[in-house]
Design a protein around this motif. Structure first.
Motif, PDB file in Angstrom:
ATOM      1  N   PRO A  56       0.804  -1.231   0.000  1.00 14.69           N
ATOM      2  CA  PRO A  56       0.000   0.000   0.000  1.00 14.69           C
ATOM      3  C   PRO A  56       0.834   1.277   0.000  1.00 14.69           C
ATOM      4  CG  PRO A  56      -0.826  -1.529   1.651  1.00 14.69           C
ATOM      5  CD  PRO A  56       0.435  -2.122   1.102  1.00 14.69           C
ATOM      6  N   ASP A  57       2.064   1.226   0.513  1.00 14.45           N
ATOM      7  CA  ASP A  57       2.925   2.408   0.552  1.00 14.45           C
ATOM      8  C   ASP A  57       3.826   2.524  -0.669  1.00 14.45           C
ATOM      9  OD1 ASP A  57       1.901   3.263   2.999  1.00 14.45           O
ATOM     10  OD2 ASP A  57       3.316   2.013   4.117  1.00 14.45           O
ATOM     11  N   PHE A  58       3.549   1.736  -1.716  1.00 15.67           N
ATOM     12  CA  PHE A  58       4.320   1.786  -2.959  1.00 15.67           C
ATOM     13  C   PHE A  58       4.392   3.212  -3.493  1.00 15.67           C
ATOM     14  CE2 PHE A  58       3.956   2.283  -7.531  1.00 15.67           C
ATOM     15  CZ  PHE A  58       5.044   1.585  -8.009  1.00 15.67           C
ATOM     16  N   THR A  59       5.556   3.544  -4.057  1.00 17.51           N
ATOM     17  CA  THR A  59       5.749   4.833  -4.722  1.00 17.51           C
ATOM     18  C   THR A  59       6.519   4.621  -6.014  1.00 17.51           C
ATOM     19  OG1 THR A  59       5.871   5.963  -2.592  1.00 17.51           O
ATOM     20  CG2 THR A  59       6.690   7.157  -4.495  1.00 17.51           C
ATOM     21  N   MET A  60       6.021   5.229  -7.088  1.00 13.71           N
ATOM     22  CA  MET A  60       6.735   5.266  -8.362  1.00 13.71           C
ATOM     23  C   MET A  60       7.350   6.662  -8.480  1.00 13.71           C
ATOM     24  SD  MET A  60       5.394   4.615 -12.293  1.00 13.71           S
ATOM     25  CE  MET A  60       3.759   5.206 -11.889  1.00 13.71           C
ATOM     26  N   THR A  61       8.625   6.703  -8.789  1.00  8.92           N
ATOM     27  CA  THR A  61       9.307   7.982  -8.974  1.00  8.92           C
ATOM     28  C   THR A  61       9.518   8.202 -10.460  1.00  8.92           C
ATOM     29  OG1 THR A  61      10.425   7.714  -6.852  1.00  8.92           O
ATOM     30  CG2 THR A  61      11.341   9.348  -8.373  1.00  8.92           C
ATOM     31  N   ILE A  62       9.057   9.345 -10.942  1.00  9.52           N
ATOM     32  CA  ILE A  62       9.142   9.694 -12.361  1.00  9.52           C
ATOM     33  C   ILE A  62      10.060  10.900 -12.507  1.00  9.52           C
ATOM     34  CG2 ILE A  62       7.847  10.462 -14.392  1.00  9.52           C
ATOM     35  CD1 ILE A  62       5.364   9.137 -13.074  1.00  9.52           C
ATOM     36  N   MET A  63      11.058  10.784 -13.395  1.00  8.17           N
ATOM     37  CA  MET A  63      11.931  11.919 -13.657  1.00  8.17           C
ATOM     38  C   MET A  63      11.405  12.651 -14.889  1.00  8.17           C
ATOM     39  SD  MET A  63      16.064  12.332 -13.950  1.00  8.17           S
ATOM     40  CE  MET A  63      16.322  11.295 -15.349  1.00  8.17           C
ATOM     41  N   GLY A  64      11.068  13.922 -14.697  1.00  8.12           N
ATOM     42  CA  GLY A  64      10.569  14.728 -15.803  1.00  8.12           C
ATOM     43  C   GLY A  64      11.691  15.184 -16.721  1.00  8.12           C
ATOM     44  N   LYS A  65      11.313  15.773 -17.852  1.00 10.83           N
ATOM     45  CA  LYS A  65      12.301  16.260 -18.825  1.00 10.83           C
ATOM     46  C   LYS A  65      13.201  17.333 -18.233  1.00 10.83           C
ATOM     47  CE  LYS A  65       9.490  15.150 -22.793  1.00 10.83           C
ATOM     48  NZ  LYS A  65       8.751  15.604 -23.962  1.00 10.83           N
ATOM     49  N   GLY A  67      14.334  17.206 -15.276  1.00  9.37           N
ATOM     50  CA  GLY A  67      15.170  16.590 -14.251  1.00  9.37           C
ATOM     51  C   GLY A  67      14.533  16.558 -12.877  1.00  9.37           C
ATOM     52  N   GLU A  68      13.351  17.145 -12.745  1.00 16.10           N
ATOM     53  CA  GLU A  68      12.666  17.113 -11.455  1.00 16.10           C
ATOM     54  C   GLU A  68      11.974  15.773 -11.267  1.00 16.10           C
ATOM     55  OE1 GLU A  68      10.425  20.291  -9.983  1.00 16.10           O
ATOM     56  OE2 GLU A  68      11.674  21.823 -10.909  1.00 16.10           O
ATOM     57  N   LEU A  69      11.925  15.351 -10.007  1.00 16.82           N
ATOM     58  CA  LEU A  69      11.297  14.080  -9.687  1.00 16.82           C
ATOM     59  C   LEU A  69       9.865  14.301  -9.214  1.00 16.82           C
ATOM     60  CD1 LEU A  69      14.181  12.288  -7.755  1.00 16.82           C
ATOM     61  CD2 LEU A  69      13.580  12.110 -10.183  1.00 16.82           C
ATOM     62  N   ARG A  70       9.003  13.399  -9.663  1.00 15.75           N
ATOM     63  CA  ARG A  70       7.596  13.430  -9.261  1.00 15.75           C
ATOM     64  C   ARG A  70       7.253  12.057  -8.709  1.00 15.75           C
ATOM     65  NH1 ARG A  70       2.695  12.524 -12.207  1.00 15.75           N
ATOM     66  NH2 ARG A  70       3.950  12.121 -14.056  1.00 15.75           N
ATOM     67  N   LYS A  71       6.518  12.018  -7.612  1.00 10.89           N
ATOM     68  CA  LYS A  71       6.127  10.760  -6.971  1.00 10.89           C
ATOM     69  C   LYS A  71       4.667  10.446  -7.306  1.00 10.89           C
ATOM     70  CE  LYS A  71       9.883  10.502  -4.292  1.00 10.89           C
ATOM     71  NZ  LYS A  71      10.813   9.449  -4.210  1.00 10.89           N
ATOM     72  N   VAL A  72       4.413   9.178  -7.604  1.00 15.16           N
ATOM     73  CA  VAL A  72       3.048   8.701  -7.817  1.00 15.16           C
ATOM     74  C   VAL A  72       2.818   7.566  -6.822  1.00 15.16           C
ATOM     75  CG1 VAL A  72       1.431   7.624  -9.430  1.00 15.16           C
ATOM     76  CG2 VAL A  72       3.074   9.331 -10.259  1.00 15.16           C
ATOM     77  N   GLU A  73       1.802   7.722  -5.994  1.00 15.78           N
ATOM     78  CA  GLU A  73       1.479   6.698  -5.009  1.00 15.78           C
ATOM     79  C   GLU A  73       0.553   5.659  -5.628  1.00 15.78           C
ATOM     80  OE1 GLU A  73       0.016   8.605  -1.496  1.00 15.78           O
ATOM     81  OE2 GLU A  73       1.882   9.748  -1.233  1.00 15.78           O
TER      82      GLU A  73
END
Length: 149
Positions: A56-65, A67-73
């Protein structure tokens, strides 16, 4: 001489036992990833399979163009999948999705799997999934990835 033979035999038995245990964990990790991620996320949109294999606490980390990181739960990702499921009429064919494991490595209760994902014959993602082993089995706890063009 007998002592050396006995010691060698004990070492072989221990190694065989370790390899059997390691092999069972490797297969359990692959089964979790295949069911929850390959089938649950990419083929079926099956929320029960996703819940069974993702923590349930899974997180996907996405690196944008930029270079900033965005988290998706997980809850947000599942909400998008559920919305997509509602838009389907039920007559759509299942997508042609295949995945292969290029790495499964584990030590104790920690593991990582590198998964190559293909959709309609095109290489779409290289995924790096982190897993932990809980009382009820292996769970995917994090993901980073490379999207292929």
């Amino acid at each position: 001489m007998k002592r050396m033979a006995s010691l060698s035999f004990i070492c072989l038995v221990l190694l065989a036992s370790f390899n059997l245990y390691a092999s069972e964990d490797t297969e359990a990790i692959k089964n979790t990833v295949t069911s929850a991620y390959g089938e649950g996320i990419h083929i079926e949109g099956n929320l029960d399979k996703i819940r069974a294999g993702f923590h349930p606490d899974f997180t996907m980390t996405i690196m944008g163009k930029d270079g900033e990181l965005r988290k998706v739960e997980l809850a947000d990702w599942m909400k998008r999948i559920e919305e997509g499921n509602k838009k389907k009429t039920g007559n759509e064919p299942k997508p042609d999705v295949e995945h292969s494991f290029t790495l499964v490595d584990h030590n104790g209760n920690a593991a990582v799997a590198r998964v190559e994902l293909h959709r309609d014959g095109k290489h779409v993602f290289t995924d790096y999934l982190s897993l932990y082993k809980f009382e009820d089995g292996w769970k995917i706890v994090a993901k980073i990835f490379q999207r292929h063009k």
